[in-house]
Design a protein around this motif. Sequence first.
Motif, PDB file in Angstrom:
ATOM      1  N   LYS A   1      97.643  28.057  80.159  1.00 20.49           N
ATOM      2  CA  LYS A   1      97.342  26.670  80.548  1.00 20.49           C
ATOM      3  C   LYS A   1      96.071  26.600  81.392  1.00 20.49           C
ATOM      4  N   ALA A   2      95.963  27.518  82.351  1.00 19.72           N
ATOM      5  CA  ALA A   2      94.768  27.534  83.193  1.00 19.72           C
ATOM      6  C   ALA A   2      93.521  27.821  82.367  1.00 19.72           C
ATOM      7  N   GLN A   3      93.628  28.741  81.411  1.00 21.00           N
ATOM      8  CA  GLN A   3      92.487  29.042  80.552  1.00 21.00           C
ATOM      9  C   GLN A   3      92.098  27.820  79.723  1.00 21.00           C
ATOM     10  N   GLY A   4      93.081  27.084  79.235  1.00 22.83           N
ATOM     11  CA  GLY A   4      92.786  25.871  78.478  1.00 22.83           C
ATOM     12  C   GLY A   4      92.053  24.837  79.320  1.00 22.83           C
ATOM     13  N   ARG A   5      92.477  24.672  80.577  1.00 25.42           N
ATOM     14  CA  ARG A   5      91.794  23.725  81.462  1.00 25.42           C
ATOM     15  C   ARG A   5      90.367  24.175  81.749  1.00 25.42           C
ATOM     16  N   LEU A   6      90.173  25.474  81.961  1.00 29.43           N
ATOM     17  CA  LEU A   6      88.832  25.987  82.216  1.00 29.43           C
ATOM     18  C   LEU A   6      87.923  25.783  81.010  1.00 29.43           C
ATOM     19  N   GLU A   7      88.438  26.060  79.827  1.00 28.51           N
ATOM     20  CA  GLU A   7      87.625  25.889  78.619  1.00 28.51           C
ATOM     21  C   GLU A   7      87.300  24.417  78.379  1.00 28.51           C
ATOM     22  N   GLY A   8      88.264  23.537  78.660  1.00 28.46           N
ATOM     23  CA  GLY A   8      88.000  22.111  78.502  1.00 28.46           C
ATOM     24  C   GLY A   8      86.933  21.627  79.471  1.00 28.46           C
ATOM     25  N   PHE A   9      87.000  22.056  80.724  1.00 24.16           N
ATOM     26  CA  PHE A   9      85.978  21.665  81.689  1.00 24.16           C
ATOM     27  C   PHE A   9      84.622  22.246  81.306  1.00 24.16           C
ATOM     28  N   ALA A  10      84.605  23.496  80.830  1.00 18.60           N
ATOM     29  CA  ALA A  10      83.343  24.130  80.432  1.00 18.60           C
ATOM     30  C   ALA A  10      82.684  23.340  79.306  1.00 18.60           C
ATOM     31  N   ASP A  11      83.447  22.883  78.336  1.00 17.44           N
ATOM     32  CA  ASP A  11      82.882  22.094  77.237  1.00 17.44           C
ATOM     33  C   ASP A  11      82.309  20.773  77.744  1.00 17.44           C
TER      34      ASP A  11
ATOM     35  N   ASP B   1     103.457  37.112  94.294  1.00 18.42           N
ATOM     36  CA  ASP B   1     102.006  37.003  94.464  1.00 18.42           C
ATOM     37  C   ASP B   1     101.385  36.136  93.376  1.00 18.42           C
ATOM     38  N   LYS B   2     101.780  36.338  92.137  1.00  9.98           N
ATOM     39  CA  LYS B   2     101.204  35.573  91.033  1.00  9.98           C
ATOM     40  C   LYS B   2     101.661  34.114  91.051  1.00  9.98           C
ATOM     41  N   THR B   3     102.899  33.887  91.435  1.00 11.44           N
ATOM     42  CA  THR B   3     103.374  32.509  91.528  1.00 11.44           C
ATOM     43  C   THR B   3     102.566  31.726  92.556  1.00 11.44           C
ATOM     44  N   LEU B   4     102.324  32.329  93.715  1.00 10.96           N
ATOM     45  CA  LEU B   4     101.504  31.676  94.738  1.00 10.96           C
ATOM     46  C   LEU B   4     100.064  31.498  94.262  1.00 10.96           C
ATOM     47  N   LEU B   5      99.533  32.501  93.538  1.00  7.23           N
ATOM     48  CA  LEU B   5      98.164  32.417  93.026  1.00  7.23           C
ATOM     49  C   LEU B   5      98.008  31.255  92.055  1.00  7.23           C
ATOM     50  N   PHE B   6      98.950  31.096  91.130  1.00  4.14           N
ATOM     51  CA  PHE B   6      98.857  30.005  90.163  1.00  4.14           C
ATOM     52  C   PHE B   6      99.033  28.649  90.835  1.00  4.14           C
ATOM     53  N   MET B   7      99.861  28.583  91.859  1.00  2.00           N
ATOM     54  CA  MET B   7     100.004  27.328  92.597  1.00  2.00           C
ATOM     55  C   MET B   7      98.689  26.959  93.286  1.00  2.00           C
TER      56      MET B   7
END
Length: 238
Positions: free
Chosen positions: A212-222, A50-56
């Motif tokens: 990694k996903a959190q880093g991308r979200l924080e970068g977009f938020a900035d 489930d988590k693998t599909l979610l991250f994809m």
Amino acid sequence: MDPAEVTQGALQAVNEVSLWGLFWQAHFVVKLVMLGLLGASVWSWAIIVDKTLLFMRTRRQMDRFEEVFWSGQSLEELYRSLASRPVSGMAALFVAAMREWKRSFEGGGRAVASLAQRIDKVLDVSIQREVERLESKLLVLATIGSASPFIGLFGTVWGIMTSFRSIAASKNTSLAVVAPGIAEALFATAIGLFAAIPAVIAYNRLQAEAAKAQGRLEGFADEFSAILSRQIDERVAA
């Protein structure tokens, strides 16, 4: 006892031992341990898939949103296309920030003074919600990975105790008497490792994906916060 008989009995015992036979011959407590570990293994694999599909899906959604966001489409048009449907990832951050932006200017721009700070707060809360969604159930994998070996060890200890009681009752230390009980006990440990190893590996990998996903979200938020802050300054100056 004749050594030939002992050897023949031992060979017969080894030939009769199978995984299914080990389970059915095990003590009731050891059976419960085995069933619990097998259930934990199935549960962990369900979470892993489930988590693998979610991250994809999350990576694809982020890639598509970034492509549209940086394509030059106006923020108002993009907001109207996203506000009417459920969103996640970067799109959720964008919609939350734009909603706060539009609320502030609906009253004639009187609430613009602290708009940049409010947008930053909204983005932080949205990031926290998205990270919680991505990391949900990962604690179950960590628990299974850390506890399963010890639960299997408990089954092993119980099985060995049962084997020693059988030896004492039969007053026979031949391999034919000792081997089945020891095999049952070790089988419990093997099942514990079977449940723990994939859970630990998957937890580490999925935790890295969440970071990694959190880093991308924080970068977009900035970046998005900087864009909105610039527009706020331009409106105030005008």
